[in-house]
Design a protein around this motif. Structure first.
Motif, mmCIF file in Angstrom:
data_model
loop_
_atom_site.group_PDB
_atom_site.id
_atom_site.type_symbol
_atom_site.label_atom_id
_atom_site.label_comp_id
_atom_site.label_asym_id
_atom_site.label_seq_id
_atom_site.Cartn_x
_atom_site.Cartn_y
_atom_site.Cartn_z
ATOM 1 N N GLU A 5 -9.572 41.638 -46.458
ATOM 2 C CA GLU A 5 -9.103 42.334 -47.662
ATOM 3 C C GLU A 5 -8.049 41.539 -48.429
ATOM 4 O OE1 GLU A 5 -7.495 46.655 -49.202
ATOM 5 O OE2 GLU A 5 -8.114 46.419 -47.129
ATOM 6 N N HIS A 6 -7.154 40.859 -47.731
ATOM 7 C CA HIS A 6 -6.144 40.042 -48.420
ATOM 8 C C HIS A 6 -6.810 38.929 -49.234
ATOM 9 C CE1 HIS A 6 -2.750 41.988 -46.584
ATOM 10 N NE2 HIS A 6 -3.278 41.804 -45.376
ATOM 11 N N LEU A 7 -7.877 38.364 -48.693
ATOM 12 C CA LEU A 7 -8.618 37.322 -49.408
ATOM 13 C C LEU A 7 -9.291 37.897 -50.640
ATOM 14 C CD1 LEU A 7 -9.787 34.450 -49.625
ATOM 15 C CD2 LEU A 7 -11.659 35.218 -48.135
ATOM 16 N N ILE A 19 -14.011 30.184 -58.041
ATOM 17 C CA ILE A 19 -13.035 29.398 -57.288
ATOM 18 C C ILE A 19 -13.677 28.922 -55.999
ATOM 19 C CG2 ILE A 19 -12.055 31.452 -56.186
ATOM 20 C CD1 ILE A 19 -9.324 29.946 -56.314
ATOM 21 N N LYS A 20 -13.378 27.689 -55.632
ATOM 22 C CA LYS A 20 -13.873 27.123 -54.385
ATOM 23 C C LYS A 20 -12.684 26.989 -53.440
ATOM 24 C CE LYS A 20 -16.974 23.626 -53.971
ATOM 25 N NZ LYS A 20 -17.466 22.223 -54.020
ATOM 26 N N LEU A 21 -12.827 27.566 -52.247
ATOM 27 C CA LEU A 21 -11.776 27.491 -51.242
ATOM 28 C C LEU A 21 -12.312 26.826 -49.985
ATOM 29 C CD1 LEU A 21 -10.294 31.107 -51.493
ATOM 30 C CD2 LEU A 21 -9.306 29.011 -52.425
ATOM 31 N N THR A 22 -11.456 26.078 -49.316
ATOM 32 C CA THR A 22 -11.833 25.500 -48.030
ATOM 33 C C THR A 22 -11.673 26.559 -46.953
ATOM 34 O OG1 THR A 22 -9.604 24.751 -47.498
ATOM 35 C CG2 THR A 22 -11.011 23.215 -48.751
ATOM 36 N N TYR A 23 -12.307 26.325 -45.819
ATOM 37 C CA TYR A 23 -12.138 27.237 -44.688
ATOM 38 C C TYR A 23 -10.655 27.357 -44.331
ATOM 39 C CZ TYR A 23 -17.195 26.851 -43.633
ATOM 40 O OH TYR A 23 -18.571 26.885 -43.666
ATOM 41 N N GLU A 28 -5.610 30.450 -44.165
ATOM 42 C CA GLU A 28 -4.205 30.583 -44.547
ATOM 43 C C GLU A 28 -3.965 31.897 -45.286
ATOM 44 O OE1 GLU A 28 -1.099 28.336 -47.488
ATOM 45 O OE2 GLU A 28 -2.432 27.073 -46.291
ATOM 46 N N ILE A 29 -4.860 32.269 -46.177
ATOM 47 C CA ILE A 29 -4.719 33.500 -46.959
ATOM 48 C C ILE A 29 -4.895 34.730 -46.076
ATOM 49 C CG2 ILE A 29 -5.732 34.896 -48.814
ATOM 50 C CD1 ILE A 29 -6.517 32.145 -50.135
ATOM 51 N N THR A 30 -5.887 34.699 -45.184
ATOM 52 C CA THR A 30 -6.194 35.876 -44.374
ATOM 53 C C THR A 30 -5.342 35.983 -43.125
ATOM 54 O OG1 THR A 30 -7.919 34.738 -43.113
ATOM 55 C CG2 THR A 30 -8.599 35.914 -45.111
ATOM 56 N N GLY A 31 -4.901 34.851 -42.614
ATOM 57 C CA GLY A 31 -4.156 34.851 -41.360
ATOM 58 C C GLY A 31 -5.050 34.906 -40.133
#
Length: 68
Positions: A5-7, A19-23, A28-31
């Motif tokens: 949900e945070h992501l 947007i392209k995000l790395t794993y 880092e965003i989700t923890g």
């Protein structure tokens, strides 16, 4: 509350259409580490106006796109 949900909120609030995000960035965003359950949870992202585009296992990236 979904572990992603945070992501989803972060993507929604980012202000871009894609947007392209790395794993690593996702973790880092989700923890939490990204795992196979991501494929199940990705459906939740539609509630935030986005969908998962391309997942690259080789590059370890995920593309997110706003749903029009």
């Amino acid at each position: 509350m979904s572990k992603y949900e945070h992501l989803w909120k972060w993507i929604r609030d980012n202000g871009t259409d894609s947007i392209k995000l790395t794993y690593a960035e996702i973790e880092e965003i989700t923890g939490v580490p990204i795992d196979h359950s991501f494929l199940k949870y990705k459906k939740e992202l539609l509630e935030y106006g986005f969908c998962v585009g391309n997942i690259s296992m080789k590059e370890e990236t995920v593309m997110f796109q706003r749903v029009k």
